[in-house]
Design an enzyme around this catalytic site. Structure first.
Site, PDB file in Angstrom:
ATOM      1  N   SER A   1      36.903  41.063  32.092  1.00  0.00           N
ATOM      2  CA  SER A   1      36.780  42.140  33.082  1.00  0.00           C
ATOM      3  C   SER A   1      37.812  41.880  34.171  1.00  0.00           C
ATOM      4  CB  SER A   1      35.369  42.172  33.682  1.00  0.00           C
ATOM      5  OG  SER A   1      34.425  42.521  32.702  1.00  0.00           O
ATOM      6  N   LYS A  43      34.494  49.715  32.954  1.00  0.00           N
ATOM      7  CA  LYS A  43      33.730  48.522  33.333  1.00  0.00           C
ATOM      8  C   LYS A  43      33.556  48.448  34.850  1.00  0.00           C
ATOM      9  CE  LYS A  43      31.546  44.666  33.309  1.00  0.00           C
ATOM     10  NZ  LYS A  43      32.001  43.387  32.758  1.00  0.00           N
TER      11      LYS A  43
END
Length: 294
Positions: A96, A171
């Protein structure tokens, strides 16, 4: 069965790599990674010296690293992955990281003739262990179809959102929603408890109404039972909200509640709680109220 490169064998990466092994794939890592857990070694984990050597050895390389600088270093640093890439190879970044940097990483990888997919995940350690992660992918249709059989070994809700960078955008959006919902549940339970109501019964009542959510169910219970062992640490959620706020600044977008929730995470970190599960955000509000939920 394939030989799959995997760099980043931490809390999330270890069970993800294990699922690949259990399906019959040979997993190879670089010594850049931290020392792997014994379960991977027992299941046939192999080693090469550098990320470059890994890219030269396999056709598919998966990254599961903590933040943008680590991904950049593994890809483009000395003896990085990019130096071993060529036409037909595929880089899958499941970390991420910054959506803006991701687009640049993809451009540079594609210049080698290889393909790139950003595929961050949601679901935490539990989702990684249960192979139930949500996977948000950005890349070409052809690359996604090629990666899909591997994704299906690690997750269940798998979506090609768009081109490179769009997975990371998704995300970040996910982490905004999760953080703000944790904050809302924290406020509600602190309020209810200080007003004299039983927070466990309040939570149970709310689970039957429009306020019901997975976060109220799971993290609300953690707040009441004081079980803050990390599934997803506060420090990692701070990192993700930093990405949101940096992206918002670049786009000229205001995210006021994201900013205020980040300040609560910052207060937790300042009080030594950065290693707690992100449901531990409630501790910041408890300190402000001088009253614990339970």
């Amino acid at each position: 069965m394939a030989h799959i490169g995997f760099i980043g064998l931490g809390i999330m990466g270890t069970p993800m790599a294990r699922h690949l092994q259990d399906a019959g794939h040979t997993v190879i890592t670089s010594k850049f990674s931290a020392a792997p857990r014994q379960e991977l070694l027992d299941n046939g984990l192999q080693f090469v010296e550098t990320p470059r050597a890994l890219a030269e050895t396999v056709d598919t390389i998966i990254l599961m690293l903590p933040d943008t600088p680590e991904v950049k270093d593994v890809l483009f640093g000395e003896n990085g992955v990019a130096l071993g890439l060529s036409k037909g190879k595929l880089v899958i970044d499941m970390s991420s990281i910054s959506p803006i940097e991701t687009k640049e990483f993809a451009r540079r990888v594609r210049e080698t003739g290889a393909e790139y997919i950003d595929a961050p995940v949601s679901g935490g350690e539990v989702g990684a262990k249960n192979a139930s992660l949500s996977i948000m992918a950005g890349g070409s249709e052809a690359s996604f179809e090629r990666a899909l059989p591997l994704f299906q070994l690690m997750g269940k809700n798998i979506t090609l959102v768009g081109d490179c960078g769009d997975g990371q955008v998704t995300k970040v959006a996910n982490q905004i929603i999760v953080a703000l919902t944790i904050e809302a549940v924290s406020e509600a339970l602190v309020f209810a408890s200080k007003a004299g109501a039983d927070p466990a019964r309040v939570r149970s009542a709310l689970m039957g109404g429009f306020a019901s959510s997975r976060i109220l169910e799971v993290h609300g219970e953690r707040m009441i039972k004081r079980t803050f062992e990390p599934g997803f640490r506060i420090s990692l959620h701070q990192k993700d909200l930093n990405l949101a706020l940096q992206g918002a600044k670049a786009l000229g977008v205001s995210l006021p509640n994201t900013a205020s929730t980040q300040e609560l995470f910052n207060q937790c970190a300042a009080n030594g709680d950065s290693g707690l599960d992100h449901s531990g955000l409630v501790k910041a509000l408890e300190r402000m109220a001088n009253h614990p939920v339970a």
